[in-house]
Design a protein around this motif. Structure first.
Motif, PDB file in Angstrom:
ATOM      1  N   GLU A   1       0.855  -1.195   0.000  1.00  0.00           N
ATOM      2  CA  GLU A   1       0.000   0.000   0.000  1.00  0.00           C
ATOM      3  C   GLU A   1       0.891   1.244   0.000  1.00  0.00           C
ATOM      4  O   GLU A   1       1.173   1.816   1.052  1.00  0.00           O
ATOM      5  CB  GLU A   1      -0.921  -0.021   1.229  1.00  0.00           C
ATOM      6  N   PRO A   2       1.337   1.652  -1.175  1.00  0.00           N
ATOM      7  CA  PRO A   2       2.296   2.765  -1.269  1.00  0.00           C
ATOM      8  C   PRO A   2       1.788   4.099  -0.722  1.00  0.00           C
ATOM      9  O   PRO A   2       2.576   5.032  -0.576  1.00  0.00           O
ATOM     10  CB  PRO A   2       2.573   2.868  -2.771  1.00  0.00           C
ATOM     11  N   SER A   3       0.520   4.193  -0.391  1.00  0.00           N
ATOM     12  CA  SER A   3      -0.021   5.438   0.166  1.00  0.00           C
ATOM     13  C   SER A   3      -0.247   5.345   1.672  1.00  0.00           C
ATOM     14  O   SER A   3      -0.961   6.170   2.240  1.00  0.00           O
ATOM     15  CB  SER A   3      -1.333   5.796  -0.539  1.00  0.00           C
ATOM     16  N   HIS A   4       0.364   4.383   2.335  1.00  0.00           N
ATOM     17  CA  HIS A   4       0.170   4.155   3.777  1.00  0.00           C
ATOM     18  C   HIS A   4       1.047   5.131   4.567  1.00  0.00           C
ATOM     19  O   HIS A   4       2.209   4.847   4.884  1.00  0.00           O
ATOM     20  CB  HIS A   4       0.502   2.705   4.119  1.00  0.00           C
ATOM     21  N   ILE A   5       0.488   6.265   4.898  1.00  0.00           N
ATOM     22  CA  ILE A   5       1.220   7.356   5.549  1.00  0.00           C
ATOM     23  C   ILE A   5       1.876   6.931   6.861  1.00  0.00           C
ATOM     24  O   ILE A   5       3.063   7.213   7.076  1.00  0.00           O
ATOM     25  CB  ILE A   5       0.291   8.580   5.730  1.00  0.00           C
ATOM     26  N   PRO A   6       1.156   6.255   7.767  1.00  0.00           N
ATOM     27  CA  PRO A   6       1.809   5.874   9.030  1.00  0.00           C
ATOM     28  C   PRO A   6       3.047   5.001   8.839  1.00  0.00           C
ATOM     29  O   PRO A   6       4.017   5.130   9.601  1.00  0.00           O
ATOM     30  CB  PRO A   6       0.709   5.120   9.795  1.00  0.00           C
ATOM     31  N   ALA A  34      -5.341  16.187   8.515  1.00  0.00           N
ATOM     32  CA  ALA A  34      -4.204  16.100   7.590  1.00  0.00           C
ATOM     33  C   ALA A  34      -3.377  17.386   7.658  1.00  0.00           C
ATOM     34  O   ALA A  34      -2.143  17.342   7.668  1.00  0.00           O
ATOM     35  CB  ALA A  34      -4.691  15.837   6.172  1.00  0.00           C
ATOM     36  N   GLU A  35      -4.061  18.518   7.721  1.00  0.00           N
ATOM     37  CA  GLU A  35      -3.363  19.800   7.794  1.00  0.00           C
ATOM     38  C   GLU A  35      -2.476  19.886   9.040  1.00  0.00           C
ATOM     39  O   GLU A  35      -1.323  20.328   8.978  1.00  0.00           O
ATOM     40  CB  GLU A  35      -4.383  20.945   7.805  1.00  0.00           C
ATOM     41  N   GLU A  36      -2.988  19.434  10.180  1.00  0.00           N
ATOM     42  CA  GLU A  36      -2.200  19.458  11.414  1.00  0.00           C
ATOM     43  C   GLU A  36      -1.036  18.469  11.338  1.00  0.00           C
ATOM     44  O   GLU A  36       0.066  18.768  11.805  1.00  0.00           O
ATOM     45  CB  GLU A  36      -3.101  19.122  12.610  1.00  0.00           C
ATOM     46  N   LEU A  37      -1.284  17.329  10.737  1.00  0.00           N
ATOM     47  CA  LEU A  37      -0.228  16.327  10.590  1.00  0.00           C
ATOM     48  C   LEU A  37       0.863  16.824   9.644  1.00  0.00           C
ATOM     49  O   LEU A  37       2.050  16.574   9.875  1.00  0.00           O
ATOM     50  CB  LEU A  37      -0.825  15.001  10.109  1.00  0.00           C
ATOM     51  N   ILE A  38       0.478  17.569   8.613  1.00  0.00           N
ATOM     52  CA  ILE A  38       1.459  18.162   7.699  1.00  0.00           C
ATOM     53  C   ILE A  38       2.422  19.058   8.483  1.00  0.00           C
ATOM     54  O   ILE A  38       3.639  18.963   8.329  1.00  0.00           O
ATOM     55  CB  ILE A  38       0.766  18.954   6.562  1.00  0.00           C
ATOM     56  N   ARG A  39       1.863  19.912   9.330  1.00  0.00           N
ATOM     57  CA  ARG A  39       2.720  20.807  10.123  1.00  0.00           C
ATOM     58  C   ARG A  39       3.661  20.003  11.025  1.00  0.00           C
ATOM     59  O   ARG A  39       4.841  20.331  11.165  1.00  0.00           O
ATOM     60  CB  ARG A  39       1.869  21.780  10.943  1.00  0.00           C
ATOM     61  N   HIS A  40       3.137  18.941  11.609  1.00  0.00           N
ATOM     62  CA  HIS A  40       3.955  18.098  12.490  1.00  0.00           C
ATOM     63  C   HIS A  40       5.100  17.446  11.718  1.00  0.00           C
ATOM     64  O   HIS A  40       6.248  17.440  12.166  1.00  0.00           O
ATOM     65  CB  HIS A  40       3.055  17.037  13.152  1.00  0.00           C
ATOM     66  N   ARG A  69       9.843  10.563   5.518  1.00  0.00           N
ATOM     67  CA  ARG A  69       8.964  11.636   6.007  1.00  0.00           C
ATOM     68  C   ARG A  69       8.496  12.522   4.862  1.00  0.00           C
ATOM     69  O   ARG A  69       7.353  12.975   4.849  1.00  0.00           O
ATOM     70  CB  ARG A  69       9.688  12.436   7.083  1.00  0.00           C
ATOM     71  N   ASN A  70       9.367  12.754   3.906  1.00  0.00           N
ATOM     72  CA  ASN A  70       8.984  13.549   2.745  1.00  0.00           C
ATOM     73  C   ASN A  70       7.918  12.825   1.927  1.00  0.00           C
ATOM     74  O   ASN A  70       6.980  13.450   1.406  1.00  0.00           O
ATOM     75  CB  ASN A  70      10.209  13.885   1.899  1.00  0.00           C
ATOM     76  N   SER A  71       8.031  11.510   1.812  1.00  0.00           N
ATOM     77  CA  SER A  71       6.999  10.725   1.115  1.00  0.00           C
ATOM     78  C   SER A  71       5.665  10.860   1.835  1.00  0.00           C
ATOM     79  O   SER A  71       4.618  11.054   1.202  1.00  0.00           O
ATOM     80  CB  SER A  71       7.400   9.249   1.037  1.00  0.00           C
ATOM     81  N   ALA A  72       5.692  10.756   3.156  1.00  0.00           N
ATOM     82  CA  ALA A  72       4.463  10.925   3.939  1.00  0.00           C
ATOM     83  C   ALA A  72       3.890  12.325   3.733  1.00  0.00           C
ATOM     84  O   ALA A  72       2.675  12.490   3.560  1.00  0.00           O
ATOM     85  CB  ALA A  72       4.740  10.675   5.416  1.00  0.00           C
ATOM     86  N   LEU A  73       4.760  13.311   3.730  1.00  0.00           N
ATOM     87  CA  LEU A  73       4.329  14.696   3.550  1.00  0.00           C
ATOM     88  C   LEU A  73       3.648  14.887   2.194  1.00  0.00           C
ATOM     89  O   LEU A  73       2.583  15.511   2.106  1.00  0.00           O
ATOM     90  CB  LEU A  73       5.544  15.622   3.679  1.00  0.00           C
ATOM     91  N   ASN A  74       4.229  14.348   1.142  1.00  0.00           N
ATOM     92  CA  ASN A  74       3.615  14.459  -0.188  1.00  0.00           C
ATOM     93  C   ASN A  74       2.253  13.783  -0.243  1.00  0.00           C
ATOM     94  O   ASN A  74       1.321  14.297  -0.862  1.00  0.00           O
ATOM     95  CB  ASN A  74       4.551  13.889  -1.252  1.00  0.00           C
ATOM     96  N   LEU A  75       2.123  12.638   0.409  1.00  0.00           N
ATOM     97  CA  LEU A  75       0.832  11.953   0.456  1.00  0.00           C
ATOM     98  C   LEU A  75      -0.195  12.765   1.246  1.00  0.00           C
ATOM     99  O   LEU A  75      -1.361  12.865   0.854  1.00  0.00           O
ATOM    100  CB  LEU A  75       0.985  10.560   1.073  1.00  0.00           C
ATOM    101  N   LEU A  76       0.243  13.346   2.335  1.00  0.00           N
ATOM    102  CA  LEU A  76      -0.659  14.165   3.154  1.00  0.00           C
ATOM    103  C   LEU A  76      -1.152  15.388   2.396  1.00  0.00           C
ATOM    104  O   LEU A  76      -2.328  15.760   2.501  1.00  0.00           O
ATOM    105  CB  LEU A  76       0.049  14.609   4.438  1.00  0.00           C
ATOM    106  N   LYS A  77      -0.276  16.005   1.631  1.00  0.00           N
ATOM    107  CA  LYS A  77      -0.647  17.214   0.879  1.00  0.00           C
ATOM    108  C   LYS A  77      -1.692  16.931  -0.185  1.00  0.00           C
ATOM    109  O   LYS A  77      -2.413  17.835  -0.603  1.00  0.00           O
ATOM    110  CB  LYS A  77       0.599  17.851   0.250  1.00  0.00           C
ATOM    111  N   ALA A  78      -1.789  15.676  -0.615  1.00  0.00           N
ATOM    112  CA  ALA A  78      -2.779  15.297  -1.627  1.00  0.00           C
ATOM    113  C   ALA A  78      -4.162  15.058  -1.023  1.00  0.00           C
ATOM    114  O   ALA A  78      -5.143  14.920  -1.761  1.00  0.00           O
ATOM    115  CB  ALA A  78      -2.324  14.034  -2.360  1.00  0.00           C
TER     116      ALA A  78
END
Length: 183
Positions: A120-125, A171-177, A147-156
């Motif tokens: 599951e390439p979109s699995h942020i956790p 998602a917005e709060e997690l992006i900041r984190h 972390r950058n991969s997670a960030l890109n997924l979160l931004k989508a």
């Protein structure tokens, strides 16, 4: 924790509509899980397994429940059964990674998380947790990439989306984190 046992429900195996009854029992189990009623979660999910031992979601829910109460061996047993049913679903691998982390088996955790990302390439956790692993190994470059991969997924995602298991954050709060973690 005490031993949880289940006996076949009177609803299971009574002719027509059995699939609907099993699904209703499983829906009840999910609601009980959300409320933290783990003994009844296991019992209701167990009923579904009495009727259908290949019920993937029931194995995962029981595995998650046992993980939450620290019954790791029982959790692993159900999660491995879930993998036997559907080896291409990332959920049981992610839960096994959590158990491995709790038991201090970091190489196993890393192996399971890599499987999660593969399946599951979109699995942020999974990306975030891999970032923690690489940071712990002193590999800042790989930690950054995860972390950058997670960030890109979160931004989508929509800014108000919630991601399991971080449902207390949007998602917005997690992006900041995550951005703070990358700095």
């Amino acid at each position: 924790m005490g031993e949880f046992k289940f006996t076949p429900s009177p609803l299971v195996g009574e002719g027509r509509g059995e699939g609907v009854k099993i699904q209703n029992l499983f829906s009840e189990a999910k609601e009980l899980f959300k409320k933290g009623n783990y003994p009844l979660t296991i019992e209701k999910s167990g009923y579904t397994l009495s009727a259908n031992p290949e019920y993937f979601d029931a194995h995962c829910l029981i595995g998650q429940t046992y993980t939450n109460i620290g019954e790791y061996e029982k959790a692993e047993s159900h999660l491995k059964k879930a993998i036997e049913v559907d080896k291409f679903n990332a959920e049981p691998y992610y839960l096994l990674a959590q158990i491995a982390r709790e038991k201090g088996r970091l190489e196993e955790e890393e192996e399971m998380l890599k499987k999660v990302i593969y399946l599951e390439p979109s699995h942020i956790p999974a990306y975030l947790e891999m970032g923690i692993i690489y940071e712990g190994k002193g590999d800042k470059n790989r930690a950054f990439k995860m972390r950058n991969s997670a960030l890109n997924l979160l931004k989508a995602l929509p800014s108000d989306a919630r991601i399991e298991p971080y449902t207390e954050l949007t998602a917005e709060e997690l992006i900041r984190h995550v951005q703070e973690m990358i700095r």
